[in-house]
Design a protein around this motif. Structure first.
Motif, PDB file in Angstrom:
ATOM      1  N   LEU A 141       0.648  -1.086  -0.118  1.00  0.00           N
ATOM      2  CA  LEU A 141      -0.089   0.093   0.147  1.00  0.00           C
ATOM      3  C   LEU A 141       0.746   1.383   0.000  1.00  0.00           C
ATOM      4  CD1 LEU A 141      -2.594  -1.068   2.637  1.00  0.00           C
ATOM      5  CD2 LEU A 141      -3.042  -1.091   0.386  1.00  0.00           C
ATOM      6  N   SER A 142       0.342   2.382  -0.357  1.00  0.00           N
ATOM      7  CA  SER A 142       1.082   3.868  -0.427  1.00  0.00           C
ATOM      8  C   SER A 142       0.913   3.984   1.045  1.00  0.00           C
ATOM      9  CB  SER A 142       0.229   4.790  -1.280  1.00  0.00           C
ATOM     10  OG  SER A 142      -1.042   4.986  -0.426  1.00  0.00           O
ATOM     11  N   PRO A 143       2.137   5.028   1.480  1.00  0.00           N
ATOM     12  CA  PRO A 143       1.865   5.516   2.920  1.00  0.00           C
ATOM     13  C   PRO A 143       0.601   5.947   3.393  1.00  0.00           C
ATOM     14  CG  PRO A 143       3.745   6.207   1.687  1.00  0.00           C
ATOM     15  CD  PRO A 143       3.074   5.875   0.637  1.00  0.00           C
ATOM     16  N   ASN A 144      -0.081   6.674   2.559  1.00  0.00           N
ATOM     17  CA  ASN A 144      -1.486   7.207   3.059  1.00  0.00           C
ATOM     18  C   ASN A 144      -2.217   5.914   3.299  1.00  0.00           C
ATOM     19  OD1 ASN A 144      -0.732   9.751   3.367  1.00  0.00           O
ATOM     20  ND2 ASN A 144      -2.171  10.370   1.371  1.00  0.00           N
ATOM     21  N   LYS A 145      -2.454   5.079   2.229  1.00  0.00           N
ATOM     22  CA  LYS A 145      -3.170   3.972   2.525  1.00  0.00           C
ATOM     23  C   LYS A 145      -2.856   3.055   3.711  1.00  0.00           C
ATOM     24  CE  LYS A 145      -5.774   4.112  -1.369  1.00  0.00           C
ATOM     25  NZ  LYS A 145      -7.059   4.625  -1.148  1.00  0.00           N
ATOM     26  N   ARG A 146      -1.725   2.786   4.219  1.00  0.00           N
ATOM     27  CA  ARG A 146      -1.132   2.158   5.292  1.00  0.00           C
ATOM     28  C   ARG A 146      -1.590   2.897   6.522  1.00  0.00           C
ATOM     29  NH1 ARG A 146       4.005   1.932   2.614  1.00  0.00           N
ATOM     30  NH2 ARG A 146       5.074   3.003   4.254  1.00  0.00           N
ATOM     31  N   ALA A 147      -1.452   4.390   6.579  1.00  0.00           N
ATOM     32  CA  ALA A 147      -1.736   5.217   7.670  1.00  0.00           C
ATOM     33  C   ALA A 147      -3.438   4.829   7.927  1.00  0.00           C
ATOM     34  CB  ALA A 147      -1.684   6.529   7.417  1.00  0.00           C
ATOM     35  N   MET A 148      -4.026   4.791   6.792  1.00  0.00           N
ATOM     36  CA  MET A 148      -5.612   4.585   6.981  1.00  0.00           C
ATOM     37  C   MET A 148      -5.939   3.067   7.528  1.00  0.00           C
ATOM     38  SD  MET A 148      -6.655   6.358   3.277  1.00  0.00           S
ATOM     39  CE  MET A 148      -8.446   5.909   3.579  1.00  0.00           C
ATOM     40  N   ILE A 149      -5.433   2.292   7.064  1.00  0.00           N
ATOM     41  CA  ILE A 149      -5.690   0.881   7.617  1.00  0.00           C
ATOM     42  C   ILE A 149      -4.868   0.610   8.820  1.00  0.00           C
ATOM     43  CG2 ILE A 149      -3.633  -0.442   6.833  1.00  0.00           C
ATOM     44  CD1 ILE A 149      -5.417  -2.828   5.962  1.00  0.00           C
ATOM     45  N   TRP A 150      -3.892   1.622   9.304  1.00  0.00           N
ATOM     46  CA  TRP A 150      -3.513   1.367  10.730  1.00  0.00           C
ATOM     47  C   TRP A 150      -4.575   2.064  11.637  1.00  0.00           C
ATOM     48  CZ3 TRP A 150      -3.037   5.602  14.324  1.00  0.00           C
ATOM     49  CH2 TRP A 150      -2.597   5.100  15.333  1.00  0.00           C
ATOM     50  N   ARG A 151      -5.045   3.077  11.219  1.00  0.00           N
ATOM     51  CA  ARG A 151      -6.229   3.804  12.253  1.00  0.00           C
ATOM     52  C   ARG A 151      -7.203   2.799  12.388  1.00  0.00           C
ATOM     53  NH1 ARG A 151      -7.786   7.007  16.144  1.00  0.00           N
ATOM     54  NH2 ARG A 151      -9.355   8.366  15.446  1.00  0.00           N
TER      55      ARG A 151
END
Length: 346
Positions: free
Chosen positions: A182-192
């Motif tokens: 995933l892109s950095p933003n997508k990884r941050a979203m799924i982390w949340r």
């Protein structure tokens, strides 16, 4: 039921209408349609490939129920853009007054109260998720599956590739996409999303090849429904959970981690490497899964050995009169046989 995750659509009519909906199914070997034999007078269940959903009801008989279903499908697939949007809450508004009222409302303020903690914990989330280029707003925003899947590669049975689009619910997430892809933003979203579900640390410790996005998200979605069921009936109602055809076993592990007083049996013909990898990651993250057990076999093993042993265990876990049978990854006749077994054992 519309999803980017599910392997099939389940359309329920309850109670059954006088004239059953006429579903025009494509000629595909993996497409089945049928009714639950145990309750055919009350419940009609149809299993339809998600790729067929958009064109499923193009043919209609004048005046019957198909017109209503076609209208629902068309409505759900409209990709309208609201005039005002709160990115933090992932909500849109057509009127400015509604938007301003939302900004001073309890739900918005509750999310903002948690923002600093979420941002701080994300910065300490580890190399799998953290990226210094990610904006704070992306991390503190509430989870939105529509926004997350936008631009991800869709599952395809041919060489022609396509991507998913926010708000248009046709297609599934490619099952081969891993968290590290995933892109950095997508990884941050799924982390949340994972952080809210208390599974971010487990995924952070999971070997990359087993951290598949579709498997993780669909398991969390199933677990969310299990939580609702247990809340409605009381957590002490069930003493046993049986995950039949468990596959990677993440659903059973989520149950075992959240409900240590319930014995969880994951049943499958062959234990997968991903099962042990996820269990190891759970335990390394500090979650004890002493109440989780893997049983090699099929429904025969469940019926002969497990159900009859409910009241003869040495685990120290108190038995209850109730048991919950899950069949998330069942295929062909396994789902129907699981339903019949559950009904026959109350």
């Amino acid at each position: 039921m519309i999803s980017y995750l599910s392997g099939c659509w389940l359309l329920f009519a309850y109670p059954a209408p006088a004239s059953p909906f006429s579903l025009h199914l494509p000629d595909r070997p993996h497409c089945t349609a049928g009714a639950s034999r145990a309750s055919s007078q009350q419940l009609q269940l149809y299993s339809v490939p998600p790729t067929s959903f958009g064109s499923l009801l193009l043919q209609t008989d004048n005046g019957n129920g198909n017109a209503f279903l076609e209208e629902v499908v068309t409505t759900n697939n409209k990709n309208t853009t609201p005039k005002f949007r709160c990115n933090i809450c992932s909500r849109g508004f057509d009127k400015q007054k509604q938007y301003k009222e939302h900004l001073v409302g309890k739900k918005h303020n509750a999310i903002m109260d948690q923002a600093d903690d979420a941002w701080r914990e994300y910065q300490n989330s580890g190399p799998v998720f953290f990226d210094e280029t990610v904006a704070r707003e992306v991390v503190i925003a509430v989870w939105s599956l529509d926004l997350f899947v936008d631009g991800l590669q869709a599952r395809s049975r041919s060489s022609i590739k396509s991507v998913l689009t926010n708000g248009i619910n046709l297609g599934q997430i490619d099952p081969n996409i891993r968290v590290e892809d995933l892109s950095p933003n997508k990884r941050a979203m799924i982390w949340r999303h994972l952080h809210t579900s208390n599974t971010a640390d487990m995924v952070n410790l999971l070997p990359p090849q087993y951290a598949r996005v579709k498997e993780i998200l669909e398991s969390l979605e199933v677990f969310r429904h299990i939580e609702k069921l247990l809340r409605r009936r009381g957590n002490t109602t069930y003493g046993n959970i049986y995950d039949v055809g468990c596959g990677h076993g993440l659903v059973g592990m989520l149950c075992a981690a959240a409900y240590p007083h319930i014995r969880v049996q994951c049943i499958d013909r062959v234990p997968r490497e991903s099962f042990q990898a996820q269990r190891t990651a759970f335990e390394a993250s500090g979650m004890s899964l002493d109440n989780l057990h893997f049983v090699t076999g099929d429904l025969t093993v469940l019926e002969k050995n497990v159900l009859h042993a409910q009241n003869n265990n040495n685990s120290g876990i108190k038995d209850s009169s109730g048991s919950l049978l899950l069949c998330v990854h069942g295929c062909k006749s396994l789902t129907h046989e699981s339903i019949e077994l559950a009904c026959s054992n109350n």
